[in-house]
Design a protein around this motif. Structure first.
Motif, PDB file in Angstrom:
ATOM      1  N   TRP A  79      59.166 -63.826  28.103  1.00  0.00           N
ATOM      2  CA  TRP A  79      58.875 -63.350  29.455  1.00  0.00           C
ATOM      3  C   TRP A  79      57.619 -64.011  30.013  1.00  0.00           C
ATOM      4  O   TRP A  79      57.566 -64.361  31.197  1.00  0.00           O
ATOM      5  N   ALA A  80      56.601 -64.173  29.167  1.00  0.00           N
ATOM      6  CA  ALA A  80      55.361 -64.796  29.619  1.00  0.00           C
ATOM      7  C   ALA A  80      55.606 -66.245  30.045  1.00  0.00           C
ATOM      8  O   ALA A  80      55.076 -66.700  31.066  1.00  0.00           O
ATOM      9  N   ALA A  81      56.399 -66.971  29.250  1.00  0.00           N
ATOM     10  CA  ALA A  81      56.709 -68.360  29.602  1.00  0.00           C
ATOM     11  C   ALA A  81      57.489 -68.428  30.910  1.00  0.00           C
ATOM     12  O   ALA A  81      57.213 -69.274  31.775  1.00  0.00           O
ATOM     13  N   LEU A  82      58.464 -67.518  31.084  1.00  0.00           N
ATOM     14  CA  LEU A  82      59.288 -67.513  32.288  1.00  0.00           C
ATOM     15  C   LEU A  82      58.474 -67.133  33.522  1.00  0.00           C
ATOM     16  O   LEU A  82      58.526 -67.831  34.554  1.00  0.00           O
ATOM     17  N   LEU A 117      43.145 -64.956  30.383  1.00  0.00           N
ATOM     18  CA  LEU A 117      44.495 -65.222  30.878  1.00  0.00           C
ATOM     19  C   LEU A 117      44.465 -65.931  32.228  1.00  0.00           C
ATOM     20  O   LEU A 117      45.402 -66.660  32.577  1.00  0.00           O
ATOM     21  N   ALA A 118      43.384 -65.727  32.987  1.00  0.00           N
ATOM     22  CA  ALA A 118      43.250 -66.430  34.267  1.00  0.00           C
ATOM     23  C   ALA A 118      42.983 -67.916  34.071  1.00  0.00           C
ATOM     24  O   ALA A 118      43.059 -68.694  35.027  1.00  0.00           O
ATOM     25  N   ARG A 119      42.684 -68.329  32.817  1.00  0.00           N
ATOM     26  CA  ARG A 119      42.312 -69.719  32.545  1.00  0.00           C
ATOM     27  C   ARG A 119      43.290 -70.450  31.632  1.00  0.00           C
ATOM     28  O   ARG A 119      43.176 -71.658  31.458  1.00  0.00           O
ATOM     29  N   VAL A 120      44.206 -69.720  30.997  1.00  0.00           N
ATOM     30  CA  VAL A 120      45.214 -70.350  30.145  1.00  0.00           C
ATOM     31  C   VAL A 120      46.592 -69.928  30.626  1.00  0.00           C
ATOM     32  O   VAL A 120      46.731 -69.008  31.438  1.00  0.00           O
ATOM     33  N   THR A 121      47.629 -70.588  30.141  1.00  0.00           N
ATOM     34  CA  THR A 121      48.989 -70.197  30.519  1.00  0.00           C
ATOM     35  C   THR A 121      49.310 -68.823  29.941  1.00  0.00           C
ATOM     36  O   THR A 121      48.761 -68.412  28.913  1.00  0.00           O
ATOM     37  N   MET A 122      50.190 -68.106  30.618  1.00  0.00           N
ATOM     38  CA  MET A 122      50.561 -66.779  30.142  1.00  0.00           C
ATOM     39  C   MET A 122      51.158 -66.846  28.739  1.00  0.00           C
ATOM     40  O   MET A 122      50.884 -65.991  27.897  1.00  0.00           O
ATOM     41  N   ALA A 123      51.997 -67.851  28.485  1.00  0.00           N
ATOM     42  CA  ALA A 123      52.636 -67.967  27.168  1.00  0.00           C
ATOM     43  C   ALA A 123      51.593 -68.129  26.075  1.00  0.00           C
ATOM     44  O   ALA A 123      51.678 -67.501  25.012  1.00  0.00           O
ATOM     45  N   GLN A 124      50.589 -68.978  26.307  1.00  0.00           N
ATOM     46  CA  GLN A 124      49.557 -69.192  25.293  1.00  0.00           C
ATOM     47  C   GLN A 124      48.715 -67.939  25.090  1.00  0.00           C
ATOM     48  O   GLN A 124      48.403 -67.565  23.957  1.00  0.00           O
ATOM     49  N   GLY A 125      48.372 -67.264  26.189  1.00  0.00           N
ATOM     50  CA  GLY A 125      47.571 -66.048  26.077  1.00  0.00           C
ATOM     51  C   GLY A 125      48.295 -64.964  25.300  1.00  0.00           C
ATOM     52  O   GLY A 125      47.722 -64.327  24.411  1.00  0.00           O
ATOM     53  N   ILE A 126      49.570 -64.753  25.615  1.00  0.00           N
ATOM     54  CA  ILE A 126      50.353 -63.720  24.922  1.00  0.00           C
ATOM     55  C   ILE A 126      50.521 -64.082  23.453  1.00  0.00           C
ATOM     56  O   ILE A 126      50.461 -63.216  22.568  1.00  0.00           O
ATOM     57  N   ALA A 127      50.736 -65.362  23.151  1.00  0.00           N
ATOM     58  CA  ALA A 127      50.900 -65.782  21.755  1.00  0.00           C
ATOM     59  C   ALA A 127      49.672 -65.413  20.935  1.00  0.00           C
ATOM     60  O   ALA A 127      49.787 -64.941  19.792  1.00  0.00           O
ATOM     61  N   LEU A 128      48.485 -65.605  21.497  1.00  0.00           N
ATOM     62  CA  LEU A 128      47.262 -65.288  20.754  1.00  0.00           C
ATOM     63  C   LEU A 128      47.089 -63.784  20.545  1.00  0.00           C
ATOM     64  O   LEU A 128      46.485 -63.361  19.558  1.00  0.00           O
ATOM     65  N   THR A 129      47.620 -62.959  21.454  1.00  0.00           N
ATOM     66  CA  THR A 129      47.490 -61.509  21.272  1.00  0.00           C
ATOM     67  C   THR A 129      48.341 -61.001  20.115  1.00  0.00           C
ATOM     68  O   THR A 129      48.108 -59.902  19.608  1.00  0.00           O
ATOM     69  N   PHE A 130      49.347 -61.779  19.702  1.00  0.00           N
ATOM     70  CA  PHE A 130      50.184 -61.356  18.584  1.00  0.00           C
ATOM     71  C   PHE A 130      49.393 -61.250  17.277  1.00  0.00           C
ATOM     72  O   PHE A 130      49.893 -60.721  16.281  1.00  0.00           O
ATOM     73  N   LEU A 131      48.173 -61.775  17.267  1.00  0.00           N
ATOM     74  CA  LEU A 131      47.335 -61.688  16.070  1.00  0.00           C
ATOM     75  C   LEU A 131      46.793 -60.277  15.844  1.00  0.00           C
ATOM     76  O   LEU A 131      46.363 -59.949  14.742  1.00  0.00           O
TER      77      LEU A 131
END
Length: 296
Positions: free
Chosen positions: A250-253, A88-102
């Motif tokens: 929320w992650a995107a915001l 998460l320190a290397r990608v955007t929060m929105a992208q990181g959270i999206a991948l956790t939905f898996l």
């Protein structure tokens, strides 16, 4: 929707928002001090907060079976959290959270492998749709000529989702022998004990100025866990499932406000496909909450 489910939905939404705030705090700490330090000291902060509650309730110490489960899940969940915040320190929060939905989808297949549960056709179809979402996010990185750091961050978050899915399987077994306070406390305790030997090489004693952030992250995570536990006790999981995915908003915001991150159309499209696949796969059955990963 009756009043109780409506209230439960609102409480769950508040819990998810709190988790997102904690993710932002932990991302900031991971960038400034490294994911290892951020996770270690947040775990110690959780022990400081939950330990007195456990002792005041005079809960009996866990038996051998419970201790084995606590240790196994502490190691698995701990590894997942370190990987997650490193990524998460290397990608955007929105992208990181999206991948956790898996994670809920992966947990279904692990449950079939280790618990003998049957894989439904909907789960297979949903996993295919979600996989397209991951490929869409990867295509966006390729199109944007993402750096090696960003690609490695995405891989770390994806690996964290796999480990977290495994910890969900152990959590089902933990819930049969321990209450939520014990599970949360001993998960943090095991994680801290496993990580402490690496302090001379990977961490250092945090300054006094950092402790309010550490305890704040632990407190917000604990409050979120209580809010979600209450919500799931007052409404069916299938009613509350959609609220889990508000974490992406929320992650995107927070990513934009705190870290000046821009969310690409590729990430939004990929997230929508992952969410669609998950909702299709869990239709008609209880599904674990994907966003509980950040709380370890």
């Amino acid at each position: 929707m009756s009043r109780s489910p409506r209230l439960a939905f609102a409480v769950a939404a508040l819990g998810i928002a709190n988790y997102s705030v904690m993710d932002a705090v932990m991302k900031g700490m991971s960038i400034a001090h490294g994911a290892y330090s951020a996770v270690l000291w947040r775990s110690i902060g959780a022990i400081v907060l939950l330990g007195p509650i456990f002792l005041l309730r005079r809960t009996p110490l866990p038996g051998r079976q419970a201790l084995k489960l606590h240790f196994a899940r502490g190691v698995l969940a701990g590894s997942s959290v370190v990987l997650f915040f490193w990524g998460l320190a290397r990608v955007t929060m929105a992208q990181g959270i999206a991948l956790t939905f898996l994670a809920p989808l992966i947990a279904m297949f692990l449950a079939a492998a280790f618990l003998g549960e049957r894989i439904r056709r909907a789960a297979i179809g949903g996993s295919l749709v979600a996989s397209l979402g991951v490929l869409t996010i990867a295509a966006g990185q390729a199109q944007a000529h993402a750096s090696t750091e960003v690609v490695l961050g995405s891989i770390a978050v994806f690996a964290a989702s796999i480990l977290y899915a495994g910890s969900l399987i152990l959590l089902r077994q933990q819930a049969q022998v321990a209450d939520p306070i014990e599970v949360a406390l001993f998960t943090s305790l095991v994680l801290a004990l496993v990580m402490l030997p690496g302090v001379p090489w990977f961490s250092a004693m945090p300054s006094l100025a950092l402790w309010p952030w550490i305890l704040g992250a632990a407190l917000v995570g604990s409050i979120s866990a209580v809010l979600l536990a209450w919500a799931y006790g007052h409404a069916e999981a299938q009613v509350l499932a959609p609220v889990e995915y508000t974490a992406f908003v929320w992650a995107a915001l927070l990513g934009y406000v705190v870290f000046d991150e821009r969310v690409s159309g590729w990430t939004v499209a990929g997230a929508l496909l992952i969410i669609l696949g998950c909702l299709a796969a869990i239709r008609g059955r209880v599904a674990p909450a994907p966003q509980t990963e950040a709380a370890a």
